[in-house]
Design a protein around this motif. Structure first.
Motif, short mmCIF file in Angstrom:
data_model
loop_
_atom_site.label_atom_id
_atom_site.label_comp_id
_atom_site.label_asym_id
_atom_site.label_seq_id
_atom_site.Cartn_x
_atom_site.Cartn_y
_atom_site.Cartn_z
N SER A 47 21.11 119.79 39.29
CA SER A 47 21.68 121.13 39.21
C SER A 47 21.16 122.01 40.33
O SER A 47 21.92 122.80 40.93
N MET A 83 24.91 121.50 32.42
CA MET A 83 24.16 121.79 33.63
C MET A 83 22.98 122.67 33.31
O MET A 83 23.01 123.45 32.34
N TYR A 95 20.51 126.09 38.72
CA TYR A 95 21.61 126.17 39.67
C TYR A 95 21.63 127.53 40.37
O TYR A 95 21.68 127.62 41.60
N ALA A 144 30.29 120.75 34.38
CA ALA A 144 29.00 120.79 33.69
C ALA A 144 28.87 119.64 32.70
O ALA A 144 27.80 119.01 32.59
N VAL A 148 28.05 116.55 34.61
CA VAL A 148 26.65 116.48 35.05
C VAL A 148 25.80 115.82 33.97
O VAL A 148 24.94 114.98 34.25
#
Length: 707
Positions: A169, A301, A306, A330, A333
């Motif tokens: 992230s 995420m 991030y 997301a 991820v």
């Protein structure tokens, strides 16, 4: 995307992430419906435009030679006006399409090269010298080849070092860039997982805010991943091969298996994206998320990591243009293996930097994006790509040099006069509408009165003093200019909006409407022959550049632009009955364009191209009205000049893959079909003796009238 030569003048919703200060204006011309910026000082060393040449749009012998008068205007007006040119013209080997925009852009690029050569004599470290150094480094393939993959190694090592999803992230946040194409924000234009766009807030015209948009794909649009069309399936196979070849060139082990994983991940990302048609609906983009709520609204995420890596932790909220894309990414991820993400990140690190990596990478990128995707037989010479890269990175340094040498005060004054006349004609059309209520008319007139129209160039130029450029580091120059643009964009967040900020550069053959700024830009490079020429008749100028001016004005009143008020805020200012009438007329235009089929298996999407088709129709009509009002001896013969100039301004030829690409991803109808706008104007019929029974004939009640 940014440099694809086409008329990218959609109902654009914002501007480049530049940090321009408020323009210094000595005068605002107070005329009905327009505020025209007048330069605070006369340009030095300006060159007056040359007389019309054989390439200029006109009704001369040269123009007639570009026609095909064996075809009746009422059967195929594009062929009638441009058939001779089509027969005599071959698309250059390094192009997917070719026409007036391409020719003028290439001619302009040659002028820019001369400016760069002059800049090489400037003082080291000056802005002009940065232009020359950037261009020289990009051209120096010998040094780029010698360096090999060394410049990319640090980024590849960061990818290798990722050990968990939180670190992933953070890496994704570090890669966030203000690289969304502001001229096409509703469509995908970034290979990074998301793109940041800084623009006026939908509901607060006083401040800039951040918009997050879908991204992360290496092909132009989600349709390339999900369409069942056999040609799209073939392109998917070519793209998978491209991924494997790029990874193989970089020495990645088992590149074929890695390419399969990358393709699988991108396909899943694409499925979470919305279509071009949905993306262009600004009401669906009107979504605000508080930063603290991202983890709940889009789980998977590490959003705090991030935003910290993206240096956006202090931003309280974002406008999320594509919620489904953020949610889908997301989720991926969390659900996709870290090794697959590493494959994906390696490929995109290579792909995004291929132009400044050794020749083998340059060649491979062309093999897919040029040959396979657009059907282009040969790559462009390196100097053309170097000009494009320099324009993208130091646009306004070159723009200032270009405006000083290639745009005269006389040309600027003439175009400003045309803008005044066309806006006055639009105002008159609004006043005369018999279907629109007085309250709605007042709102529309208010938009015209405060509209900012920039002609030629901005009056205050962007400051590049903080950008470091090296004559020997092409890779580093690309990285530093991207980071510089990102930092400039971030610096605007929460600050006061400058409605006069430009989002195009003077040497760009294009024009734009920005409804959220209620502003238009007409760069100097489009204000030259064959679009505009001081030496030709007013009928010709109004049919060519006048229709473009009208087109951009009309974008403030198309299906997207009409949702913004005079302040550029998203607000319904229509009465219920007026909106219903407008939407009914729009549906008729959708149906008209959806009936055009460039290929047996592929029709134009009338809804996808609606805003551009409305702008073409209203713009041509208002340009015609302005020409008729301002030309004392106008008659059916000068009407012919007007309509031929319009048709000739859209001369263009496509290779089949390039045309299919445009139909699938672009908000504009192909040029030949834009010419057919004329069939909705009453004045076109007597000018060319168009009769019932001819293919383009529409009965008066069937002619679409939106404004």
């Amino acid at each position: 995307m940014k440099k694809l030569i086409r008329f990218k003048c959609s109902a654009q919703l914002g501007c480049l992430p530049l940090n321009l200060s408020k323009l210094s204006l000595t005068l605002m011309l107070a005329v009905p419906g327009v505020l025209v910026a007048v330069p605070a000082r006369a340009q030095q060393n300006a060159i007056v435009q040359a007389p019309a040449s054989s390439s200029t749009i006109s009704s001369s012998t040269a123009s007639r030679n570009r026609m095909d008068q064996r075809v009746a205007a009422g059967d195929d007006f594009n062929r009638y006006a441009n058939g001779g040119w089509e027969d005599a013209t071959e698309i250059p080997a390094d192009k997917g399409s070719w026409g007036i925009f391409g020719q003028l852009s290439e001619d302009t690029d040659k002028k820019v090269v001369k400016l760069i050569e002059q800049a090489a004599q400037a003082t080291a470290g000056s802005e002009a010298r940065k232009v020359a150094d950037f261009y020289q480094a990009y051209l120096d393939m010998a040094s780029i080849n010698q360096l090999g993959l060394a410049p990319l190694q640090a980024q590849l090592q960061r990818i290798d070092a990722l050990t968990n999803k939180s670190a992933l992230s953070s890496y994704l946040g570090q890669q966030l860039r203000a690289d969304v194409d502001p001229l096409n924000v509703t469509n995908l234009s970034t290979e990074n997982l998301f793109g940041l766009w800084v623009a006026q807030d939908f509901h607060d015209h006083s401040r800039y805010t951040g918009y997050l948009l879908q991204g992360g794909l290496g092909m132009p649009d989600r349709e390339y991943y999900v369409s069942r069309n056999p040609k799209m399936a073939a392109l998917r196979s070519s793209y998978r091969t491209h991924i494997a070849n790029m990874l193989g060139l970089a020495g990645v082990a088992d590149a074929e298996a890695a390419a399969q994983r990358v393709m699988a991940l991108e396909t899943q990302i694409a499925r979470s994206h919305v279509s071009r048609e949905i993306s262009s609906n600004v009401l669906k983009a009107d979504t605000s998320w508080r930063s603290a709520d991202f983890s709940r609204l889009a789980p998977g995420m590490d959003w705090p990591a991030y935003f910290a890596a993206a240096e956006l932790s202090a931003q309280a909220s974002f406008m999320v243009w594509h919620p489904s894309a953020l949610k889908g990414a997301a989720k991926l991820v969390a659900a996709t293996s870290l090794d697959s993400w590493k494959d994906y990140l390696r490929f995109h690190a290579i792909n995004q930097h291929a132009s400044v990596l050794p020749q083998a990478f340059v060649d491979q990128k062309f093999a897919f994006y040029g040959a396979a995707l657009n059907g282009t037989p040969e790559p462009a010479p390196r100097w053309k790509n170097a000009v494009a890269a320099t324009n993208n990175s130091l646009a306004e340094v070159l723009g200032k040099l270009y405006a000083e040498q290639h745009f005269s005060p006389q040309a600027k004054a003439k175009v400003q006069d045309m803008v005044v006349n066309i806006l006055a004609a639009f105002s008159q059309r609004i006043a005369a509408l018999d279907w629109m209520a007085a309250s709605t008319k007042a709102e529309a007139q208010a938009k015209l009165k405060v509209m900012y129209v920039g002609v030629g160039y901005p009056d205050k130029w962007r400051d590049y003093s903080g950008l470091q450029v090296s004559a020997t580091d092409a890779y580093g120059n690309q990285e530093r200019t991207e980071i510089f643009a990102y930092q400039q964009a971030k610096a605007k967040l929460g600050k006061a909006v400058d409605a006069t900020e430009w989002c195009m550069y003077p040497q760009e053959v294009n024009a734009v409407n920005m409804p959220m700024q209620n502003a238009l830009n007409f760069p100097a490079a489009i204000l030259q022959a064959p679009f505009f020429d001081l030496a030709v008749s007013d009928a010709v100028n109004y049919g060519a550049i006048g229709a473009i001016i009208g087109h951009e004005i009309s974008h403030s009143f198309d299906n997207s632009g009409a949702q913004f008020d005079a302040k550029g805020e998203l607000r319904n200012w229509w009465s219920k009955a007026d909106l219903a009438h407008f939407q009914k007329s729009s549906k008729a235009l959708v149906a008209q364009y959806s009936a055009y089929k460039p290929f047996p298996d592929l029709a134009i999407n009338g809804q996808q191209t609606l805003d551009e088709n409305i702008a073409d129709l209203a713009g041509l009509q208002v340009a015609y009205n302005a020409y008729r009002s301002s030309v004392a001896n106008a008659n059916e013969e000068t009407d012919k000049e007007f309509f031929l100039a319009y048709a000739e301004s859209w001369r263009n030829k496509f290779r089949e893959p390039s045309l299919r690409n445009q139909i699938a991803t672009n908000g504009h109808a192909p040029a030949a079909y834009r010419v057919l706008t004329v069939r909705n104007l009453d004045a076109w019929y007597p000018a060319f003796n168009v009769q019932s029974g001819q293919r383009l004939y529409l009965a008066p009640k069937a002619r679409v009238r939106v404004w």
